[in-house]
Design a protein around this motif. Structure first.
Motif, PDB file in Angstrom:
ATOM      1  N   ARG A  66       0.838  -1.205   0.000  1.00 50.39           N
ATOM      2  CA  ARG A  66       0.000   0.000   0.000  1.00 50.39           C
ATOM      3  C   ARG A  66       0.873   1.254   0.000  1.00 50.39           C
ATOM      4  O   ARG A  66       0.604   2.213  -0.716  1.00 50.39           O
ATOM      5  CB  ARG A  66      -0.938   0.010   1.201  1.00 50.39           C
ATOM      6  N   MET A  69       2.168   1.795  -3.401  1.00 45.12           N
ATOM      7  CA  MET A  69       1.115   2.352  -4.253  1.00 45.12           C
ATOM      8  C   MET A  69       1.013   3.861  -4.042  1.00 45.12           C
ATOM      9  O   MET A  69       0.975   4.631  -5.005  1.00 45.12           O
ATOM     10  CB  MET A  69      -0.233   1.681  -3.959  1.00 45.12           C
ATOM     11  N   HIS A  73       2.091   6.715  -6.894  1.00 47.35           N
ATOM     12  CA  HIS A  73       1.087   7.704  -7.308  1.00 47.35           C
ATOM     13  C   HIS A  73       1.624   9.118  -7.125  1.00 47.35           C
ATOM     14  O   HIS A  73       1.502   9.959  -8.025  1.00 47.35           O
ATOM     15  CB  HIS A  73      -0.206   7.538  -6.504  1.00 47.35           C
ATOM     16  N   LEU A  86      -3.078  -0.009 -14.671  1.00 49.36           N
ATOM     17  CA  LEU A  86      -2.347  -1.215 -14.285  1.00 49.36           C
ATOM     18  C   LEU A  86      -3.105  -2.428 -14.783  1.00 49.36           C
ATOM     19  O   LEU A  86      -4.280  -2.335 -15.124  1.00 49.36           O
ATOM     20  CB  LEU A  86      -2.128  -1.273 -12.770  1.00 49.36           C
ATOM     21  N   VAL A  88      -3.888  -6.545 -13.647  1.00 48.83           N
ATOM     22  CA  VAL A  88      -3.819  -7.509 -12.555  1.00 48.83           C
ATOM     23  C   VAL A  88      -4.410  -8.827 -13.053  1.00 48.83           C
ATOM     24  O   VAL A  88      -5.406  -8.831 -13.777  1.00 48.83           O
ATOM     25  CB  VAL A  88      -4.549  -6.995 -11.284  1.00 48.83           C
ATOM     26  N   ALA A  95      -4.176  -8.719  -4.736  1.00 48.99           N
ATOM     27  CA  ALA A  95      -3.769  -7.528  -5.483  1.00 48.99           C
ATOM     28  C   ALA A  95      -4.986  -6.773  -5.986  1.00 48.99           C
ATOM     29  O   ALA A  95      -5.044  -5.539  -5.905  1.00 48.99           O
ATOM     30  CB  ALA A  95      -2.852  -7.911  -6.641  1.00 48.99           C
ATOM     31  N   TYR A  99      -5.826  -2.860  -5.201  1.00 52.89           N
ATOM     32  CA  TYR A  99      -6.031  -1.851  -6.233  1.00 52.89           C
ATOM     33  C   TYR A  99      -7.409  -1.208  -6.112  1.00 52.89           C
ATOM     34  O   TYR A  99      -7.546   0.007  -6.273  1.00 52.89           O
ATOM     35  CB  TYR A  99      -5.823  -2.453  -7.619  1.00 52.89           C
ATOM     36  N   GLN A 100      -8.425  -1.990  -5.808  1.00 51.78           N
ATOM     37  CA  GLN A 100      -9.758  -1.416  -5.600  1.00 51.78           C
ATOM     38  C   GLN A 100      -9.733  -0.432  -4.428  1.00 51.78           C
ATOM     39  O   GLN A 100     -10.341   0.632  -4.517  1.00 51.78           O
ATOM     40  CB  GLN A 100     -10.788  -2.507  -5.320  1.00 51.78           C
ATOM     41  N   CYS A 102      -7.409   1.377  -3.589  1.00 53.98           N
ATOM     42  CA  CYS A 102      -6.668   2.564  -4.038  1.00 53.98           C
ATOM     43  C   CYS A 102      -7.435   3.294  -5.146  1.00 53.98           C
ATOM     44  O   CYS A 102      -6.850   4.067  -5.912  1.00 53.98           O
ATOM     45  CB  CYS A 102      -5.279   2.164  -4.532  1.00 53.98           C
ATOM     46  N   TYR A 104      -8.943   2.158  -7.918  1.00 58.22           N
ATOM     47  CA  TYR A 104      -8.877   1.666  -9.291  1.00 58.22           C
ATOM     48  C   TYR A 104     -10.194   0.977  -9.624  1.00 58.22           C
ATOM     49  O   TYR A 104     -10.797   0.322  -8.764  1.00 58.22           O
ATOM     50  CB  TYR A 104      -7.726   0.682  -9.475  1.00 58.22           C
ATOM     51  N   MET A 127      -7.090  -1.922 -15.144  1.00 55.85           N
ATOM     52  CA  MET A 127      -7.746  -1.025 -14.198  1.00 55.85           C
ATOM     53  C   MET A 127      -7.199   0.388 -14.372  1.00 55.85           C
ATOM     54  O   MET A 127      -6.063   0.560 -14.797  1.00 55.85           O
ATOM     55  CB  MET A 127      -7.529  -1.514 -12.765  1.00 55.85           C
ATOM     56  N   ARG A 129      -7.516   4.750 -12.798  1.00 59.55           N
ATOM     57  CA  ARG A 129      -8.007   5.742 -11.835  1.00 59.55           C
ATOM     58  C   ARG A 129      -7.460   7.108 -12.221  1.00 59.55           C
ATOM     59  O   ARG A 129      -6.475   7.204 -12.953  1.00 59.55           O
ATOM     60  CB  ARG A 129      -7.622   5.394 -10.408  1.00 59.55           C
TER      61      ARG A 129
END
Length: 132
Positions: A66, A69, A73, A86, A88, A95, A99-100, A102, A104, A127, A129
């Protein structure tokens, strides 16, 4: 990076030292993190792409992924990125959840993108964002 990647990626072929070296010679490629956990990404024309992220198994479940990440960013924003992407593997549930969390959201799929040792390919979920 190659040894951490090899320890973390047991379902598919890990990247080699030469592959990491080649990527890092590209002026658009950047890395954040350390030996335990890192993220490798590119920023081109306002878009950032996470190429790979890995945390050595001995250091997993401690928030290092995390943190990577967040750090990639922030670095991508500094470099002018306004969107991030990204891939996945559909079978990489931890993972996907990271990502969700974060922010995405899925925006595409690549059929059979990840070759597995059991010869059953896994789809890649693309994904995206907004940044920041």
């Amino acid at each position: 990076m190659a040894s951490t990647h090899a320890a973390a990626f047991t379902q598919s072929r890990p990247w080699t030292e030469d592959e990491f070296s080649d990527l890092l010679t590209n002026r658009f490629t950047h890395v954040v993190g350390n030996e335990q956990s890192f993220a490798l990404f590119q920023v081109i024309a306002g878009e950032a792409e996470l190429l790979t992220i890995a945390t050595h198994p001995a250091y997993q479940r401690q928030g290092l992924g995390r943190r990577c990440m967040e750090n990639w960013h922030n670095k991508a924003i500094e470099l002018g990125a306004t969107r991030a992407f990204l891939d996945v593997a559909e079978d990489n549930h931890p993972a996907f959840k990271l990502y969700q969390s974060c922010n995405y959201r899925p925006c595409g799929r690549r059929k059979g993108y990840y070759l597995r040792k059991n010869d059953k390919n896994a789809d890649a979920i693309v994904m995206e964002r907004s940044l920041p």
